[in-house]
Scaffold this motif. Structure first.
Motif, PDB file in Angstrom:
ATOM      1  N   LEU A 227      24.258  48.271  36.822  1.00  0.00           N
ATOM      2  CA  LEU A 227      23.343  47.276  36.294  1.00  0.00           C
ATOM      3  C   LEU A 227      24.027  45.926  36.072  1.00  0.00           C
ATOM      4  N   ALA A 228      25.337  45.862  36.214  1.00  0.00           N
ATOM      5  CA  ALA A 228      26.082  44.620  36.021  1.00  0.00           C
ATOM      6  C   ALA A 228      25.808  43.662  37.174  1.00  0.00           C
ATOM      7  N   PRO A 229      25.804  42.350  36.919  1.00  0.00           N
ATOM      8  CA  PRO A 229      25.555  41.390  37.996  1.00  0.00           C
ATOM      9  C   PRO A 229      26.708  41.318  39.002  1.00  0.00           C
ATOM     10  N   VAL A 230      27.931  41.587  38.534  1.00  0.00           N
ATOM     11  CA  VAL A 230      29.108  41.565  39.409  1.00  0.00           C
ATOM     12  C   VAL A 230      29.949  42.797  39.093  1.00  0.00           C
ATOM     13  N   ILE A 231      30.351  43.513  40.128  1.00  0.00           N
ATOM     14  CA  ILE A 231      31.234  44.664  39.958  1.00  0.00           C
ATOM     15  C   ILE A 231      32.533  44.358  40.694  1.00  0.00           C
ATOM     16  N   ALA A 232      33.645  44.477  39.994  1.00  0.00           N
ATOM     17  CA  ALA A 232      34.961  44.214  40.573  1.00  0.00           C
ATOM     18  C   ALA A 232      35.674  45.536  40.817  1.00  0.00           C
ATOM     19  N   LEU A 233      36.273  45.647  41.978  1.00  0.00           N
ATOM     20  CA  LEU A 233      37.054  46.826  42.332  1.00  0.00           C
ATOM     21  C   LEU A 233      38.458  46.362  42.706  1.00  0.00           C
ATOM     22  N   VAL A 234      39.454  46.800  41.942  1.00  0.00           N
ATOM     23  CA  VAL A 234      40.853  46.481  42.198  1.00  0.00           C
ATOM     24  C   VAL A 234      41.495  47.733  42.769  1.00  0.00           C
ATOM     25  N   PHE A 235      42.215  47.598  43.886  1.00  0.00           N
ATOM     26  CA  PHE A 235      42.781  48.769  44.549  1.00  0.00           C
ATOM     27  C   PHE A 235      44.034  48.375  45.328  1.00  0.00           C
ATOM     28  N   GLY A 236      44.766  49.393  45.756  1.00  0.00           N
ATOM     29  CA  GLY A 236      45.936  49.184  46.602  1.00  0.00           C
ATOM     30  C   GLY A 236      47.126  48.542  45.906  1.00  0.00           C
ATOM     31  N   GLN A 237      47.258  48.739  44.589  1.00  0.00           N
ATOM     32  CA  GLN A 237      48.363  48.109  43.866  1.00  0.00           C
ATOM     33  C   GLN A 237      49.709  48.662  44.323  1.00  0.00           C
ATOM     34  N   SER A 238      50.664  47.758  44.503  1.00  0.00           N
ATOM     35  CA  SER A 238      52.044  48.162  44.750  1.00  0.00           C
ATOM     36  C   SER A 238      52.947  47.086  44.172  1.00  0.00           C
ATOM     37  N   GLY A 239      53.985  47.501  43.510  1.00  0.00           N
ATOM     38  CA  GLY A 239      54.898  46.549  42.914  1.00  0.00           C
ATOM     39  C   GLY A 239      55.380  47.008  41.562  1.00  0.00           C
ATOM     40  N   LEU A 240      55.912  46.056  40.800  1.00  0.00           N
ATOM     41  CA  LEU A 240      56.583  46.394  39.562  1.00  0.00           C
ATOM     42  C   LEU A 240      55.912  45.882  38.292  1.00  0.00           C
ATOM     43  N   ILE A 241      54.732  45.272  38.397  1.00  0.00           N
ATOM     44  CA  ILE A 241      54.004  44.858  37.199  1.00  0.00           C
ATOM     45  C   ILE A 241      52.934  45.910  36.955  1.00  0.00           C
ATOM     46  N   ALA A 242      52.840  46.391  35.723  1.00  0.00           N
ATOM     47  CA  ALA A 242      51.845  47.425  35.419  1.00  0.00           C
ATOM     48  C   ALA A 242      50.460  46.801  35.343  1.00  0.00           C
ATOM     49  N   GLY A 243      49.543  47.352  36.104  1.00  0.00           N
ATOM     50  CA  GLY A 243      48.147  46.938  36.046  1.00  0.00           C
ATOM     51  C   GLY A 243      47.861  45.658  36.798  1.00  0.00           C
ATOM     52  N   ALA A 244      46.610  45.414  37.009  1.00  0.00           N
ATOM     53  CA  ALA A 244      46.131  44.183  37.622  1.00  0.00           C
ATOM     54  C   ALA A 244      44.809  43.853  36.964  1.00  0.00           C
ATOM     55  N   THR A 245      44.657  42.610  36.555  1.00  0.00           N
ATOM     56  CA  THR A 245      43.411  42.197  35.932  1.00  0.00           C
ATOM     57  C   THR A 245      42.888  40.965  36.649  1.00  0.00           C
ATOM     58  N   LEU A 246      41.587  40.837  36.692  1.00  0.00           N
ATOM     59  CA  LEU A 246      40.980  39.679  37.331  1.00  0.00           C
ATOM     60  C   LEU A 246      40.434  38.690  36.310  1.00  0.00           C
TER      61      LEU A 246
END
Length: 185
Positions: free
Chosen positions: A156-175
């Motif tokens: 029901l949200a107007p925008v859905i964000a999908l974060v995927f394929g993380q690789s590296g040394l920082i924990a997590g990814a935020t938009l």
């Protein structure tokens, strides 16, 4: 004692963005190359995460960002380029940039896609010269089985964000706080 101003922090964040952009091939990608990366990202989503096709079919447009590069050492930044597709046809190209400040060290790369679920959300995105990802977007995260976690609340949200394929040394990814700007590749 050093006094940091907001302008100074933004300038330092911009320097971090410049470093992050180095890993993205900025300046060397034309439209055809960017479209090929978007095609590969779309195909990856469809193959890796069941349910993505349902989300794509319900959306009125999808912004694919095939490669975001993020780096930080206290002050950090992220940068990437992608394409907005409506009915799986590229209509515009965008860059995404963000700056951050705080306890962080390292680098990572990831991809993300924004699914616009309403015409109003898509029109707002396209109308604004510098659209910023806000709190009204919902995140659909792949679970251990690889399915997209898009429940009825998320759908029901107007925008859905999908974060995927993380690789590296920082924990997590935020938009959160990521600014999207229309570009000419």
């Amino acid at each position: 004692m050093t006094h940091f101003t907001r302008r100074g922090l933004l300038a330092l964040g911009g320097a971090g963005l410049g470093l992050a952009a180095c890993g993205n091939g900025v300046g060397s990608q034309g439209a055809a190359r960017l479209d090929a990366r978007v095609d590969a990202t779309r195909n990856y989503l469809l193959q890796k995460y069941p349910g993505t096709d349902t989300l794509m079919n319900k959306s009125v447009g999808v912004l694919y960002m095939p490669l975001m590069t993020e780096a930080g050492f206290g002050i950090g930044g992220a940068y990437g380029r992608g394409a907005l597709r409506i009915n799986n046809v590229t209509v515009d190209y965008y860059s995404a940039a963000s700056a951050s400040f705080g306890f962080q060290i390292g680098a990572q790369q990831y991809a993300h896609a924004l699914f616009f679920m309403t015409q109003e959300a898509l029109a707002d995105f396209r109308r604004n010269p510098g659209w910023e990802m806000g709190a009204d977007a919902r995140y659909a995260l792949p679970d251990r089985g690889g399915a997209i976690g898009a429940d009825t609340t998320t759908s029901l949200a107007p925008v859905i964000a999908l974060v995927f394929g993380q690789s590296g040394l920082i924990a997590g990814a935020t938009l959160a706080g990521t600014k999207y700007t229309r570009i000419i590749p």
